[in-house]
Scaffold this motif. Structure first.
Motif, PDB file in Angstrom:
ATOM      1  N   ARG A  24       1.054  -1.388  -0.031  1.00  0.00           N
ATOM      2  CA  ARG A  24       0.191   0.050   0.035  1.00  0.00           C
ATOM      3  C   ARG A  24       0.850   1.224  -0.062  1.00  0.00           C
ATOM      4  NH1 ARG A  24      -3.082  -2.769   3.703  1.00  0.00           N
ATOM      5  NH2 ARG A  24      -2.146  -1.171   5.502  1.00  0.00           N
ATOM      6  N   VAL A  25       2.030   1.129   0.568  1.00  0.00           N
ATOM      7  CA  VAL A  25       2.868   2.507   0.506  1.00  0.00           C
ATOM      8  C   VAL A  25       3.468   2.657  -0.717  1.00  0.00           C
ATOM      9  CG1 VAL A  25       5.089   3.179   1.522  1.00  0.00           C
ATOM     10  CG2 VAL A  25       3.681   2.245   2.959  1.00  0.00           C
ATOM     11  N   LEU A  26       3.741   1.606  -1.481  1.00  0.00           N
ATOM     12  CA  LEU A  26       4.354   1.821  -2.992  1.00  0.00           C
ATOM     13  C   LEU A  26       3.123   2.499  -3.699  1.00  0.00           C
ATOM     14  CD1 LEU A  26       6.144  -1.611  -3.217  1.00  0.00           C
ATOM     15  CD2 LEU A  26       7.228   0.485  -2.908  1.00  0.00           C
ATOM     16  N   ILE A  27       1.898   1.839  -3.623  1.00  0.00           N
ATOM     17  CA  ILE A  27       0.819   2.256  -4.260  1.00  0.00           C
ATOM     18  C   ILE A  27       0.629   3.803  -4.086  1.00  0.00           C
ATOM     19  CG2 ILE A  27      -1.706   2.092  -4.632  1.00  0.00           C
ATOM     20  CD1 ILE A  27      -1.169  -1.065  -4.346  1.00  0.00           C
ATOM     21  N   ASP A  28       0.706   4.038  -2.592  1.00  0.00           N
ATOM     22  CA  ASP A  28       0.436   5.612  -2.368  1.00  0.00           C
ATOM     23  C   ASP A  28       1.700   6.550  -2.948  1.00  0.00           C
ATOM     24  OD1 ASP A  28      -1.908   4.873  -0.897  1.00  0.00           O
ATOM     25  OD2 ASP A  28      -0.612   4.775   0.819  1.00  0.00           O
ATOM     26  N   ARG A  29       2.628   6.088  -3.060  1.00  0.00           N
ATOM     27  CA  ARG A  29       3.879   6.653  -3.832  1.00  0.00           C
ATOM     28  C   ARG A  29       3.577   7.005  -5.168  1.00  0.00           C
ATOM     29  NH1 ARG A  29       8.759   3.682  -0.934  1.00  0.00           N
ATOM     30  NH2 ARG A  29       8.628   4.858   1.159  1.00  0.00           N
ATOM     31  N   ARG A  30       3.201   5.706  -5.730  1.00  0.00           N
ATOM     32  CA  ARG A  30       2.978   5.920  -7.187  1.00  0.00           C
ATOM     33  C   ARG A  30       1.927   6.659  -7.662  1.00  0.00           C
ATOM     34  NH1 ARG A  30       5.787   4.921 -11.556  1.00  0.00           N
ATOM     35  NH2 ARG A  30       6.225   2.990 -10.945  1.00  0.00           N
ATOM     36  N   LEU A  31       0.541   6.691  -6.712  1.00  0.00           N
ATOM     37  CA  LEU A  31      -0.562   7.729  -6.817  1.00  0.00           C
ATOM     38  C   LEU A  31       0.050   9.283  -6.805  1.00  0.00           C
ATOM     39  CD1 LEU A  31      -3.170   5.362  -5.309  1.00  0.00           C
ATOM     40  CD2 LEU A  31      -3.145   6.089  -7.651  1.00  0.00           C
ATOM     41  N   ALA A  32       0.745   9.361  -5.766  1.00  0.00           N
ATOM     42  CA  ALA A  32       1.294  10.730  -5.688  1.00  0.00           C
ATOM     43  C   ALA A  32       1.860  11.317  -6.919  1.00  0.00           C
ATOM     44  CB  ALA A  32       2.268  10.875  -4.356  1.00  0.00           C
ATOM     45  N   GLN A  33       2.652  10.508  -7.611  1.00  0.00           N
ATOM     46  CA  GLN A  33       3.292  10.899  -8.818  1.00  0.00           C
ATOM     47  C   GLN A  33       2.143  11.094  -9.949  1.00  0.00           C
ATOM     48  OE1 GLN A  33       5.830   7.598  -9.506  1.00  0.00           O
ATOM     49  NE2 GLN A  33       7.371   8.383  -8.366  1.00  0.00           N
ATOM     50  N   LEU A  34       1.123   9.990  -9.788  1.00  0.00           N
ATOM     51  CA  LEU A  34       0.301  10.207 -11.005  1.00  0.00           C
ATOM     52  C   LEU A  34      -0.769  11.357 -10.719  1.00  0.00           C
ATOM     53  CD1 LEU A  34      -0.766   6.353 -11.268  1.00  0.00           C
ATOM     54  CD2 LEU A  34       0.560   7.794 -12.640  1.00  0.00           C
ATOM     55  N   VAL A  35      -1.210  11.863  -9.733  1.00  0.00           N
ATOM     56  CA  VAL A  35      -2.178  12.984  -9.496  1.00  0.00           C
ATOM     57  C   VAL A  35      -1.510  14.158 -10.041  1.00  0.00           C
ATOM     58  CG1 VAL A  35      -3.607  11.933  -7.776  1.00  0.00           C
ATOM     59  CG2 VAL A  35      -1.616  13.290  -7.041  1.00  0.00           C
ATOM     60  N   GLU A  36      -0.044  14.305 -10.159  1.00  0.00           N
ATOM     61  CA  GLU A  36       0.721  15.324 -10.576  1.00  0.00           C
ATOM     62  C   GLU A  36       0.539  15.374 -12.348  1.00  0.00           C
ATOM     63  OE1 GLU A  36       1.609  17.830  -9.125  1.00  0.00           O
ATOM     64  OE2 GLU A  36       0.935  16.861  -7.177  1.00  0.00           O
ATOM     65  N   ASN A  37       0.688  14.393 -12.917  1.00  0.00           N
ATOM     66  CA  ASN A  37       0.631  14.285 -14.428  1.00  0.00           C
ATOM     67  C   ASN A  37       0.633  12.714 -14.617  1.00  0.00           C
ATOM     68  OD1 ASN A  37       0.500  14.384 -17.002  1.00  0.00           O
ATOM     69  ND2 ASN A  37       1.944  16.020 -17.240  1.00  0.00           N
ATOM     70  N   PRO A  38      -0.725  12.120 -14.957  1.00  0.00           N
ATOM     71  CA  PRO A  38      -0.932  10.579 -14.997  1.00  0.00           C
ATOM     72  C   PRO A  38      -0.140  10.154 -16.474  1.00  0.00           C
ATOM     73  CG  PRO A  38      -2.890  11.710 -15.226  1.00  0.00           C
ATOM     74  CD  PRO A  38      -1.904  12.597 -14.798  1.00  0.00           C
ATOM     75  N   ILE A  39      -0.072  10.988 -17.425  1.00  0.00           N
ATOM     76  CA  ILE A  39       0.205  10.570 -18.623  1.00  0.00           C
ATOM     77  C   ILE A  39       1.768  10.844 -19.070  1.00  0.00           C
ATOM     78  CG2 ILE A  39      -2.117  10.751 -19.541  1.00  0.00           C
ATOM     79  CD1 ILE A  39      -1.325  13.232 -20.916  1.00  0.00           C
ATOM     80  N   VAL A  40       2.439  11.232 -18.432  1.00  0.00           N
ATOM     81  CA  VAL A  40       3.980  11.339 -18.993  1.00  0.00           C
ATOM     82  C   VAL A  40       4.866  10.627 -17.904  1.00  0.00           C
ATOM     83  CG1 VAL A  40       3.521  13.616 -19.713  1.00  0.00           C
ATOM     84  CG2 VAL A  40       4.338  13.435 -17.231  1.00  0.00           C
ATOM     85  N   HIS A  41       4.460   9.731 -16.935  1.00  0.00           N
ATOM     86  CA  HIS A  41       5.308   8.960 -16.271  1.00  0.00           C
ATOM     87  C   HIS A  41       5.946   7.911 -17.120  1.00  0.00           C
ATOM     88  CE1 HIS A  41       6.905   6.191 -13.284  1.00  0.00           C
ATOM     89  NE2 HIS A  41       6.736   7.273 -12.459  1.00  0.00           N
ATOM     90  N   PRO A  42       7.342   7.803 -17.204  1.00  0.00           N
ATOM     91  CA  PRO A  42       8.097   6.991 -18.141  1.00  0.00           C
ATOM     92  C   PRO A  42       7.703   5.600 -17.995  1.00  0.00           C
ATOM     93  CG  PRO A  42       9.670   7.785 -16.459  1.00  0.00           C
ATOM     94  CD  PRO A  42       8.286   8.465 -16.302  1.00  0.00           C
TER      95      PRO A  42
END
Length: 83
Positions: A24-42
Motif C-alpha cells: 500500500r505504501v508503494l501504491i500511495d507513492r505511485r499515486l502521488a506521482q500520477l495525480v501530478e501528471n498521469p500521462i507522462v510517467h516513463p
C-alpha cells in the motif's frame, strides 16, 4: 498543468485494503506521482483500445487507471499483485 483528483472504483478500493501495508505504501507513492501528471510517467503504458493506463508498482504489481482530462481526474480501476 493542474493537479488531478483521485477517484477509486469500489473493487480497486477493496483490493487496496486487502494488500500488505508495504505494498500500500508503494501504491500511495505511485499515486502521488500520477495525480501530478498521469500521462507522462516513463513507466506508464497506454492501451488505446481500452483507453486505460497501467503502471508498475514495485517489482510485483500493476495499477490500472483511466484519465479524464476535462475534469482532471485519475480513476483507479484495478490493482494486481503478483506476490
Amino acid at each position: 498543468m493542474p493537479r488531478f483528483r483521485l477517484v477509486w472504483l469500489e473493487i480497486a478500493d477493496r483490493q487496496y485494503r486487502e494488500l500488505p501495508a508495504a505494498t500500500r505504501v508503494l501504491i500511495d507513492r505511485r499515486l502521488a506521482q500520477l495525480v501530478e501528471n498521469p500521462i507522462v510517467h516513463p513507466d506508464a503504458d497506454y492501451n488505446e483500445r481500452s483507453d486505460q493506463w497501467s503502471v508498475p508498482v514495485g517489482d510485483d504489481g500493476l495499477l490500472f487507471y483511466a484519465v479524464v482530462r476535462q475534469q482532471p481526474t485519475v480513476i483507479v480501476l484495478r490493482l494486481v499483485s503478483f506476490a
